[in-house]
Design a protein around this motif. Structure first.
Motif, PDB file in Angstrom:
ATOM      1  N   ASP A  37     -26.338  -5.328 -31.578  1.00 53.02           N
ATOM      2  CA  ASP A  37     -26.642  -5.135 -30.169  1.00 53.02           C
ATOM      3  C   ASP A  37     -28.125  -5.400 -29.894  1.00 53.02           C
ATOM      4  N   LEU A  38     -28.967  -4.955 -30.803  1.00 56.27           N
ATOM      5  CA  LEU A  38     -30.404  -5.112 -30.629  1.00 56.27           C
ATOM      6  C   LEU A  38     -30.799  -6.585 -30.614  1.00 56.27           C
ATOM      7  N   ASP A  44     -31.340 -11.774 -24.905  1.00 58.26           N
ATOM      8  CA  ASP A  44     -31.284 -11.759 -23.438  1.00 58.26           C
ATOM      9  C   ASP A  44     -32.679 -11.583 -22.834  1.00 58.26           C
ATOM     10  N   ARG A  45     -33.482 -10.740 -23.472  1.00 57.04           N
ATOM     11  CA  ARG A  45     -34.848 -10.506 -22.987  1.00 57.04           C
ATOM     12  C   ARG A  45     -35.678 -11.784 -23.048  1.00 57.04           C
ATOM     13  N   LEU A  46     -35.603 -12.483 -24.164  1.00 54.31           N
ATOM     14  CA  LEU A  46     -36.372 -13.717 -24.314  1.00 54.31           C
ATOM     15  C   LEU A  46     -35.856 -14.809 -23.373  1.00 54.31           C
ATOM     16  N   THR A 108     -35.919 -12.632 -32.502  1.00 57.20           N
ATOM     17  CA  THR A 108     -35.037 -11.594 -31.963  1.00 57.20           C
ATOM     18  C   THR A 108     -34.782 -10.510 -33.004  1.00 57.20           C
ATOM     19  N   ASN A 109     -35.217 -10.750 -34.230  1.00 60.16           N
ATOM     20  CA  ASN A 109     -34.986  -9.808 -35.328  1.00 60.16           C
ATOM     21  C   ASN A 109     -36.164  -8.837 -35.439  1.00 60.16           C
ATOM     22  N   ILE A 110     -36.263  -7.938 -34.454  1.00 59.08           N
ATOM     23  CA  ILE A 110     -37.326  -6.941 -34.456  1.00 59.08           C
ATOM     24  C   ILE A 110     -36.707  -5.558 -34.351  1.00 59.08           C
ATOM     25  N   SER A 111     -37.491  -4.541 -34.666  1.00 56.86           N
ATOM     26  CA  SER A 111     -36.990  -3.165 -34.711  1.00 56.86           C
ATOM     27  C   SER A 111     -36.764  -2.599 -33.310  1.00 56.86           C
ATOM     28  N   LEU A 112     -36.137  -1.438 -33.288  1.00 58.25           N
ATOM     29  CA  LEU A 112     -35.885  -0.754 -32.016  1.00 58.25           C
ATOM     30  C   LEU A 112     -37.194  -0.411 -31.307  1.00 58.25           C
ATOM     31  N   ASN A 182     -33.148  -3.946 -15.473  1.00 62.55           N
ATOM     32  CA  ASN A 182     -31.696  -3.940 -15.588  1.00 62.55           C
ATOM     33  C   ASN A 182     -31.264  -4.214 -17.024  1.00 62.55           C
ATOM     34  N   GLN A 183     -32.000  -5.094 -17.705  1.00 63.90           N
ATOM     35  CA  GLN A 183     -31.702  -5.385 -19.109  1.00 63.90           C
ATOM     36  C   GLN A 183     -32.046  -4.215 -20.020  1.00 63.90           C
ATOM     37  N   SER A 184     -33.169  -3.573 -19.770  1.00 63.61           N
ATOM     38  CA  SER A 184     -33.640  -2.516 -20.665  1.00 63.61           C
ATOM     39  C   SER A 184     -32.976  -1.166 -20.394  1.00 63.61           C
ATOM     40  N   ARG A 185     -32.320  -1.009 -19.247  1.00 63.13           N
ATOM     41  CA  ARG A 185     -31.761   0.285 -18.881  1.00 63.13           C
ATOM     42  C   ARG A 185     -30.761   0.831 -19.909  1.00 63.13           C
ATOM     43  N   PRO A 186     -29.773   0.035 -20.379  1.00 63.83           N
ATOM     44  CA  PRO A 186     -28.844   0.584 -21.387  1.00 63.83           C
ATOM     45  C   PRO A 186     -29.557   1.046 -22.651  1.00 63.83           C
ATOM     46  N   LEU A 187     -30.569   0.314 -23.067  1.00 61.59           N
ATOM     47  CA  LEU A 187     -31.328   0.700 -24.257  1.00 61.59           C
ATOM     48  C   LEU A 187     -32.070   2.008 -24.030  1.00 61.59           C
ATOM     49  N   MET A 188     -32.725   2.128 -22.873  1.00 67.05           N
ATOM     50  CA  MET A 188     -33.475   3.343 -22.572  1.00 67.05           C
ATOM     51  C   MET A 188     -32.545   4.544 -22.404  1.00 67.05           C
TER      52      MET A 188
END
Length: 207
Positions: A37-38, A44-46, A108-112, A182-188
């Motif tokens: 998922d991360l 998506d962020r990039l 895209t392979n970065i930590s939380l 909107n993209q970061s909301r589920p993560l937060m």
């Protein structure tokens, strides 16, 4: 009585060991799912940021072309309007180019924690830029008004251009900010289920 006490201790240790194994297994499963998922979240962020730089670059190129031609074929206020548009978007094109290049080489392979920091920094930059954009429009309005009082075509043309450019950038930054939120909301929201008191870590699993 002693046997009952010993049996109780054994049961407690067994239960503790069972729960520990279950927690470790759940954590391992969660980590595996979160990795996938991360990576998607970062992709998506990039993609969003790259599209933003592409739009900014397109706006810059359009203004450079129209402004370059317009300031050689017009006179008075309109000439200076086109001139400022061309000069302003030379900077925008540089920002878009460097921004797109940096995003293209991002992983895209970065930590939380790194993902959260990337979202946080990007959104703060957009809010800061939106504030600057309001300032650009205010300066443009001042130049326009001063140009009218001084009967200066240059000040009027430059002021009108700054209002247009500031208005575009304000709209651009606000929309990009809302899309990023909107993209970061589920993560937060998922992080809200994790609480650390300083001595203990608790995870709330919503049902």
């Amino acid at each position: 009585m002693k046997n009952i006490h010993t049996h109780s201790k054994i049961m407690k240790k067994s239960l503790f060991l069972f729960l520990l194994i279950q927690i470790l297994f759940a954590s391992w499963s969660f980590a595996q799912n979160s990795t996938l998922d991360l990576e998607q979240i970062n992709q998506d962020r990039l993609s969003l940021n790259s599209n933003g730089m592409f739009i900014l670059g397109g706006w810059a190129i359009t203004n450079l072309a129209i402004g370059g031609i317009g300031m050689t074929q017009t006179n008075g206020r309109l000439k200076y309007f086109h001139q400022m548009n061309a000069m302003w978007n030379t900077v925008n094109l540089g920002i878009a180019g460097f921004g797109y290049y940096g995003l293209h080489n991002s992983s895209t392979n970065i930590s939380l924690s790194e993902t959260v920091r990337e979202f946080h920094n990007f959104e703060n930059i957009l809010l800061f830029n939106a504030g600057l954009d309001v300032g650009y429009m205010a300066i443009g309005a001042y130049l326009w008004e001063r140009g009218l009082r001084k009967e200066s075509d240059r000040l009027v043309g430059y002021g009108q251009s700054m209002i247009v450019q500031g208005g575009f950038l304000f709209t651009f930054d606000v929309i990009l900010y809302l899309l990023s939120k909107n993209q970061s909301r589920p993560l937060m929201e998922s992080l809200e289920n994790i609480q650390f008191t300083g001595t203990a870590l608790s995870v709330t699993i919503p049902f």
